[in-house]
Design a protein around this motif. Structure first.
Motif, short mmCIF file in Angstrom:
data_model
loop_
_atom_site.label_atom_id
_atom_site.label_comp_id
_atom_site.label_asym_id
_atom_site.label_seq_id
_atom_site.Cartn_x
_atom_site.Cartn_y
_atom_site.Cartn_z
N ALA A 171 61.87 27.55 37.22
CA ALA A 171 60.76 27.23 36.32
C ALA A 171 59.99 26.00 36.81
O ALA A 171 58.76 25.94 36.70
CB ALA A 171 61.30 26.98 34.91
N ALA A 172 60.70 25.05 37.39
CA ALA A 172 60.07 23.79 37.82
C ALA A 172 59.20 23.95 39.05
O ALA A 172 58.28 23.16 39.26
CB ALA A 172 61.15 22.74 38.07
N ALA A 212 59.77 25.00 28.98
CA ALA A 212 58.43 25.38 28.52
C ALA A 212 57.65 24.18 28.02
O ALA A 212 56.48 23.98 28.40
CB ALA A 212 58.56 26.43 27.41
N SER A 213 58.26 23.34 27.19
CA SER A 213 57.53 22.20 26.62
C SER A 213 57.16 21.18 27.69
O SER A 213 56.06 20.61 27.67
CB SER A 213 58.36 21.54 25.50
N ASN A 214 58.04 20.98 28.66
CA ASN A 214 57.72 20.03 29.72
C ASN A 214 56.64 20.56 30.66
O ASN A 214 55.77 19.81 31.10
CB ASN A 214 58.99 19.67 30.51
N LEU A 215 56.68 21.85 30.95
CA LEU A 215 55.62 22.43 31.78
C LEU A 215 54.27 22.33 31.06
O LEU A 215 53.24 22.01 31.68
CB LEU A 215 55.94 23.88 32.12
N THR A 241 56.95 32.10 26.13
CA THR A 241 58.39 32.32 26.03
C THR A 241 58.67 33.40 25.00
O THR A 241 57.86 33.68 24.11
CB THR A 241 59.15 31.04 25.62
N GLY A 242 59.86 33.99 25.12
CA GLY A 242 60.38 34.93 24.14
C GLY A 242 61.84 34.62 23.91
O GLY A 242 62.35 33.60 24.41
N PRO A 243 62.55 35.46 23.20
CA PRO A 243 63.96 35.18 22.88
C PRO A 243 64.82 34.94 24.12
O PRO A 243 65.72 34.12 24.10
CB PRO A 243 64.41 36.43 22.12
N ASP A 244 64.54 35.70 25.20
CA ASP A 244 65.38 35.58 26.38
C ASP A 244 64.58 35.53 27.67
O ASP A 244 65.08 35.86 28.75
CB ASP A 244 66.39 36.74 26.45
N TRP A 245 63.31 35.09 27.59
CA TRP A 245 62.48 35.05 28.80
C TRP A 245 61.49 33.90 28.74
O TRP A 245 61.19 33.35 27.68
CB TRP A 245 61.73 36.37 29.00
N ILE A 246 61.00 33.55 29.92
CA ILE A 246 59.93 32.57 30.06
C ILE A 246 59.01 33.04 31.16
O ILE A 246 59.46 33.58 32.17
CB ILE A 246 60.50 31.15 30.37
N GLU A 247 57.70 32.88 30.94
CA GLU A 247 56.71 33.25 31.96
C GLU A 247 55.82 32.05 32.23
O GLU A 247 55.22 31.50 31.30
CB GLU A 247 55.88 34.45 31.53
N ILE A 248 55.75 31.67 33.49
CA ILE A 248 54.94 30.53 33.92
C ILE A 248 53.74 31.08 34.68
O ILE A 248 53.92 31.87 35.63
CB ILE A 248 55.75 29.56 34.81
N ARG A 249 52.53 30.69 34.25
CA ARG A 249 51.30 31.22 34.83
C ARG A 249 50.56 30.11 35.55
O ARG A 249 49.90 29.28 34.92
CB ARG A 249 50.43 31.83 33.74
N PRO A 250 50.66 30.07 36.87
CA PRO A 250 50.02 28.99 37.63
C PRO A 250 48.50 29.00 37.46
O PRO A 250 47.89 30.06 37.31
CB PRO A 250 50.41 29.30 39.08
N GLY A 251 47.94 27.81 37.48
CA GLY A 251 46.49 27.66 37.39
C GLY A 251 46.10 26.39 38.12
O GLY A 251 46.38 26.24 39.30
N ALA A 252 45.48 25.47 37.39
CA ALA A 252 45.14 24.18 37.99
C ALA A 252 46.42 23.43 38.35
O ALA A 252 47.48 23.68 37.78
CB ALA A 252 44.31 23.36 37.00
N ALA A 253 46.31 22.51 39.29
CA ALA A 253 47.48 21.74 39.73
C ALA A 253 48.08 20.98 38.54
O ALA A 253 47.33 20.42 37.72
CB ALA A 253 47.09 20.77 40.83
N PRO A 254 49.40 20.96 38.42
CA PRO A 254 50.03 20.19 37.33
C PRO A 254 49.64 18.71 37.39
O PRO A 254 49.36 18.16 38.46
CB PRO A 254 51.52 20.37 37.60
#
Length: 413
Positions: A303-304, A333-336, A345-358
């Motif tokens: 995730a990181a 999720a909250s830190n990202l 996020t869902g009960p058992d998943w997380i989806e990270i969608r890249p865009g602008a630089a963190p």
């Protein structure tokens, strides 16, 4: 080419301490992990009357197949889940009254599937406050053995604890598992039991553990594969960087080494040799969908680094990460989001969608060592990342920040 010497595996060290305490004779553990969790486990054994000799490179444990040397003890398990789950199981095979408590963080983590199974085996066990949580007291009188049904869908440690107990019972155990997460950790347990003289049988979903006890041995602890994931990920997100971890190769027991296969799918170059693994960043980091049920401790690592992928990264089947040191799925999720990254996020998943630089921000660690170590990797590409509790890495890797700073110097400059 940076070579990173990773401390010993926490999972292997905890299992080895249980096995050594239960074995007939003196066991020497070579290169054990020295961290808050494992020191807490060793001190728990000492409180129970076991002799544990500790030098920088090896620990020696005088085994007591008959159980603790003292008839009464009060054991504080700190933050250690293995300590909090394995030691009450170990003492059940002895004779006496043993009370266990833990940190507020560990008190929140569930125990009920394990303690329910122990009660089904006739163990007199009482939760003092919330049912299924520490503190608890075991009135031990040995364990006869027999058949037991276990739900290990929250943690494979429940099954490991019962497997380790099996040879200490009078007639052995037949453990039927209705659900299981992090199955590779159970394979670690079975391999280590074999090294201490016990062969566990398998009949479908039932594990057949013979009585008869363990024999003492000399056992070398391999480097921690979960900890290695941060250093492998550091190479993957840094074009041209290369990291080698010795001691983890084709024969490694730990399933978390499978994290490098995820990095390979994303575009990193990975070489797994007989006794070492090397990851090289190629400048490409593709998005993917991956099931991480069996390697869920490395979910925060993925995730990181996901914000630097070329497409969405979706991590599935990781519901058990919600009952670790913190709710790791929501912590990631909250830190990202704090870094400006689009996350769902869902009960058992997380989806990270890249865009602008963190963007840099302070990471809320929730007292979780894996949150700190994962987002330290994010910090290789995103300046300005800090932590509200950087010291919580002492749980598994007290020297992490120094080791990671050395790596940063080598691969980033």
């Amino acid at each position: 080419m940076p070579r990173v010497d990773i401390p010993g595996s926490k999972s292997l060290t905890a299992r080895a301490l249980f096995l050594a305490a239960a074995a007939d004779g003196v066991t020497t553990l070579r290169r054990p992990l020295r961290s808050d969790d494992t020191e807490g486990f060793a001190e728990g054994l000492v409180r129970l009357g076991y002799r544990v000799g500790r030098t920088p490179d090896a620990w020696q444990v005088d085994g007591r197949p008959q159980g603790p040397a003292v008839r009464e003890a009060d054991v504080y398990c700190r933050d250690g889940a293995t300590t909090a789950r394995f030691l009450p199981t170990l003492v059940a095979a002895g004779h006496g009254t043993y009370r266990f408590d833990a940190s507020p963080q560990m008190r929140r983590r569930p125990l009920l599937p394990l303690t329910r199974a122990l009660r089904d085996l006739g163990v007199d066990l009482r939760h003092e406050e919330a049912e299924g949580h520490h503190p608890l007291t075991v009135e031990a009188a040995g364990v006869e053995g027999g058949d037991v049904v276990l739900d290990a869908g929250q943690s494979s440690q429940y099954l490991t604890a019962l497997l380790l107990l099996g040879p200490l019972t009078r007639t052995g155990l037949r453990i039927t598992v209705t659900d299981l997460v992090s199955a590779p950790y159970v394979e670690i347990t079975l391999a280590m039991m074999r090294a201490f003289g016990v062969e566990v049988g398998r009949e479908g979903d039932t594990y057949v553990v013979p009585p008869g006890g363990y024999r003492a041995t000399t056992y070398a602890i391999e480097p921690d594969a979960s900890t290695a994931s941060y250093f492998f990920a550091a190479a993957a997100v840094t074009p041209g960087a290369e990291v080698t971890v010795p001691g983890l190769g084709e024969g490694a027991l730990q399933g978390d080494l499978g994290f490098v296969d995820v990095l390979r799918r994303m575009g990193a170059q990975v070489t797994v040799g007989a006794d070492r693994t090397t990851v090289r960043g190629t400048g490409e980091l593709r998005g993917l969908t991956v099931n991480m049920r069996d390697v869920s401790d490395t979910m925060p690592t993925l995730a990181a680094i996901a914000p630097y992928a070329s497409g969405p990264v979706r991590i599935e089947d990781v519901a058990n990460t919600r009952v670790k040191e913190c709710d790791r799925l929501e912590a990631c999720a909250s830190n990202l989001r704090r870094l400006g990254v689009d996350v769902a996020t869902g009960p058992d998943w997380i989806e990270i969608r890249p865009g602008a630089a963190p963007e840099g921000a302070e990471i809320t660690t929730y007292g979780d060592h894996r949150v700190v170590m994962s987002f330290a990797v994010t910090g290789l590409r995103t300046p300005g990342i800090s932590f509200d509790d950087p010291g919580c890495v002492r749980k598994t890797f007290p020297g992490f920040h120094e080791a990671f700073a050395e790596l940063r110097k080598d691969i980033v400059g």
